[in-house]
Scaffold this active site. Structure first.
Site, PDB file in Angstrom:
ATOM      1  N   SER A 150      40.381   5.695   3.797  1.00 25.95           N
ATOM      2  CA  SER A 150      39.261   5.142   3.045  1.00 25.95           C
ATOM      3  C   SER A 150      38.166   4.602   3.959  1.00 25.95           C
ATOM      4  O   SER A 150      36.999   4.548   3.584  1.00 25.95           O
ATOM      5  CB  SER A 150      39.762   4.014   2.127  1.00 25.95           C
ATOM      6  OG  SER A 150      40.684   4.514   1.182  1.00 25.95           O
TER       7      SER A 150
ATOM      8  N   ALA B  83      29.484   3.427  11.220  1.00 23.37           N
ATOM      9  CA  ALA B  83      28.957   4.456  10.324  1.00 23.37           C
ATOM     10  C   ALA B  83      27.814   5.243  10.949  1.00 23.37           C
ATOM     11  O   ALA B  83      27.623   6.423  10.644  1.00 23.37           O
ATOM     12  CB  ALA B  83      28.495   3.809   9.018  1.00 23.37           C
TER      13      ALA B  83
ATOM     14  N   GLU C 243      32.392  13.528  -6.331  1.00 20.71           N
ATOM     15  CA  GLU C 243      33.842  13.731  -6.175  1.00 20.71           C
ATOM     16  C   GLU C 243      34.617  12.747  -7.056  1.00 20.71           C
ATOM     17  O   GLU C 243      35.607  13.120  -7.708  1.00 20.71           O
ATOM     18  CB  GLU C 243      34.250  13.549  -4.714  1.00 20.71           C
ATOM     19  CG  GLU C 243      35.742  13.789  -4.483  1.00 20.71           C
ATOM     20  CD  GLU C 243      36.176  13.596  -3.037  1.00 20.71           C
ATOM     21  OE1 GLU C 243      37.377  13.740  -2.763  1.00 20.71           O
ATOM     22  OE2 GLU C 243      35.305  13.295  -2.188  1.00 20.71           O
ATOM     23  N   ARG C 244      34.185  11.504  -7.104  1.00 16.72           N
ATOM     24  CA  ARG C 244      34.898  10.503  -7.902  1.00 16.72           C
ATOM     25  C   ARG C 244      34.771  10.799  -9.393  1.00 16.72           C
ATOM     26  O   ARG C 244      35.749  10.651 -10.138  1.00 16.72           O
ATOM     27  CB  ARG C 244      34.367   9.104  -7.555  1.00 16.72           C
ATOM     28  CG  ARG C 244      34.817   8.647  -6.181  1.00 16.72           C
ATOM     29  CD  ARG C 244      34.087   7.419  -5.666  1.00 16.72           C
ATOM     30  NE  ARG C 244      34.612   7.048  -4.363  1.00 16.72           N
ATOM     31  CZ  ARG C 244      34.087   6.145  -3.558  1.00 16.72           C
ATOM     32  NH1 ARG C 244      32.998   5.477  -3.942  1.00 16.72           N
ATOM     33  NH2 ARG C 244      34.638   5.876  -2.391  1.00 16.72           N
TER      34      ARG C 244
ATOM     35  N   GLY D  46      64.711  14.704 -22.196  1.00 20.32           N
ATOM     36  CA  GLY D  46      65.256  15.450 -21.062  1.00 20.32           C
ATOM     37  C   GLY D  46      64.408  16.646 -20.695  1.00 20.32           C
ATOM     38  O   GLY D  46      64.267  16.981 -19.503  1.00 20.32           O
TER      39      GLY D  46
ATOM     40  N   ASN E  17      42.495   3.410  -6.053  1.00 23.98           N
ATOM     41  CA  ASN E  17      42.225   2.443  -7.119  1.00 23.98           C
ATOM     42  C   ASN E  17      41.750   1.116  -6.543  1.00 23.98           C
ATOM     43  O   ASN E  17      40.838   0.473  -7.074  1.00 23.98           O
ATOM     44  CB  ASN E  17      43.488   2.195  -7.947  1.00 23.98           C
ATOM     45  CG  ASN E  17      43.959   3.444  -8.685  1.00 23.98           C
ATOM     46  OD1 ASN E  17      43.188   4.365  -8.915  1.00 23.98           O
ATOM     47  ND2 ASN E  17      45.233   3.465  -9.052  1.00 23.98           N
TER      48      ASN E  17
END
Length: 381
Positions: free
Chosen positions: A135, A180, A244-245, A342, A368
């Site tokens: 991340s 970055a 993407e999210r 099952g 998350n």
């Protein structure tokens, strides 16, 4: 009830063609592809011929046109016709591997990479995650040192979707200082000397989507393979994260809807003590709750997606939409397996595949926990 944006006549036709493609090409073969651990390249060509592979990419670069909403319509329908989020990950990896290159607009890169990928003749993957940087994109350490007309790349990537089948790899590398501001993107040929690709990794789910590790040992890459300006890679990556999210959120609610539909069908057919389990209150109420969660996730995600498409600043809302859809999916796939009993635990049951595949949706594209942190920072800024 039809949504005026998601169910225009053109998108209803796209849904129909996607459903026909999935029922004809995917459903009879997906179990075998999961056993094989990868999709055949021929499926990419077939999807291109069907007009699906290039949707969402401009026609002038070899795509089929359309917007992100059209790609999400395909994702919804492919899952709801019997495909899976794992299938989407493998077949549409270019959805994350190409946008940076196309946005940068270098005609040579577009001709060499984008056109064959969108024609189904080649595969591109995106390599960002590293053993010590997931991340934390700003923390990547794979280094690219400029030597004349080349970059020399050294480092490692892991959990890379379609890595073992890729012809091209859009790779995040460090060309500058720490942080970055020192990151760039290079498109690297998979057959480059010094690039080692692992065997497919064995995973819990997404079994038909191959995943691999990459090791770069003094890999020489032409400077012309730089995507955009040097040291602009972090911004390029962040600009694509929103799509993407949202895509993962769509996959989550579509998977939940498919499991709800399968469960309703099963509850009407499965009999215990002389009557269908759908007649029992405990089952009916659980199905009603599944439906509520699916509807809320879909409604909210679509609303946020429409605002994003209109150009609104909805970074916070996208994070909330992803978590909302993922949490709903987690609950619904679990309930689907439970209500199938099952049979829900058997590989021959489709809900079992969705149960496994759903687990990655709360990890990929920002966990998350990262989504919650994004929301909290923007709320309390």
């Amino acid at each position: 009830m039809h949504d005026p944006i998601w169910d225009t006549p053109e998108r209803l036709a796209l849904r129909e063609s996607t459903r026909r493609f999935t029922e004809r090409e995917v459903v009879p073969n997906i179990a075998a592809w999961e056993e094989a651990g990868a999709l055949p390249l021929s499926l990419h060509r077939t999807a291109a011929d069907a007009g699906l592979l290039g949707v969402g990419f401009p026609e002038h670069v070899g795509g089929a046109g359309g917007t992100a909403v059209d790609t999400w319509v395909i994702a919804e329908e492919m899952i709801q016709a019997g495909g899976s989020s794992g299938l989407l990950a493998g077949l549409f990896t270019h959805g994350i591997g190409l946008p940076h290159l196309i946005t940068a607009g270098d005609p040579r890169q577009i001709d060499r990479v984008a056109r064959p990928v969108l024609a189904g003749d080649a595969i591109v993957s995106l390599a960002i995650t590293e053993p010590e940087a997931g991340s934390d994109v700003a923390g990547i350490t794979t280094r690219a040192v400029r030597e004349g007309d080349e970059y020399v790349v050294t480092g490692a990537k892991m959990f890379i979707t379609s890595a073992t089948r890729a012809d091209f790899i859009t790779t995040a590398v460090r060309t500058g200082d720490a942080g970055a501001g020192g990151i760039s993107l290079l498109v690297i040929d998979a057959d480059s000397p010094g690039l080692e690709v692992s065997a497919p990794l064995k995973k819990m789910g997404w079994l038909c989507s191959d995943t691999g590790e990459l090791r770069f040992d003094q890999v020489r890459v032409p400077a012309g393979n730089l995507i955009g300006a040097e040291n602009s890679g972090f911004l390029q990556i962040m600009q694509q994260f929103a799509a993407e999210r949202l895509s993962l959120a769509v996959q989550a609610y579509a998977t939940a809807q498919r499991c709800l539909d399968l469960t309703i069908r099963y509850a009407k057919e499965r009999q215990t003590f002389g009557r269908p389990i759908a007649t029992r209150q405990v089952v009916r109420h659980r199905i009603a709750e599944m439906a509520r969660q699916v509807d809320v996730a879909r409604t909210y995600t679509r609303a946020v997606a429409e605002r994003w498409q209109a150009g609104d600043d909805v970074i916070k809302e996208i994070a909330m939409a992803k978590n909302t859809a993922v949490f709903a999916c987690d609950r619904v796939v679990d309930d689907a397996v439970q209500l199938h009993g099952g049979m829900g635990y058997m590989r021959e049951s489709e809900v079992e595949r969705h149960y496994r595949d759903a687990r990655i949706l709360g990890i990929g594209g920002g966990t998350n926990e990262i989504m919650t942190e994004v929301v909290s920072r923007l709320l309390l800024a």
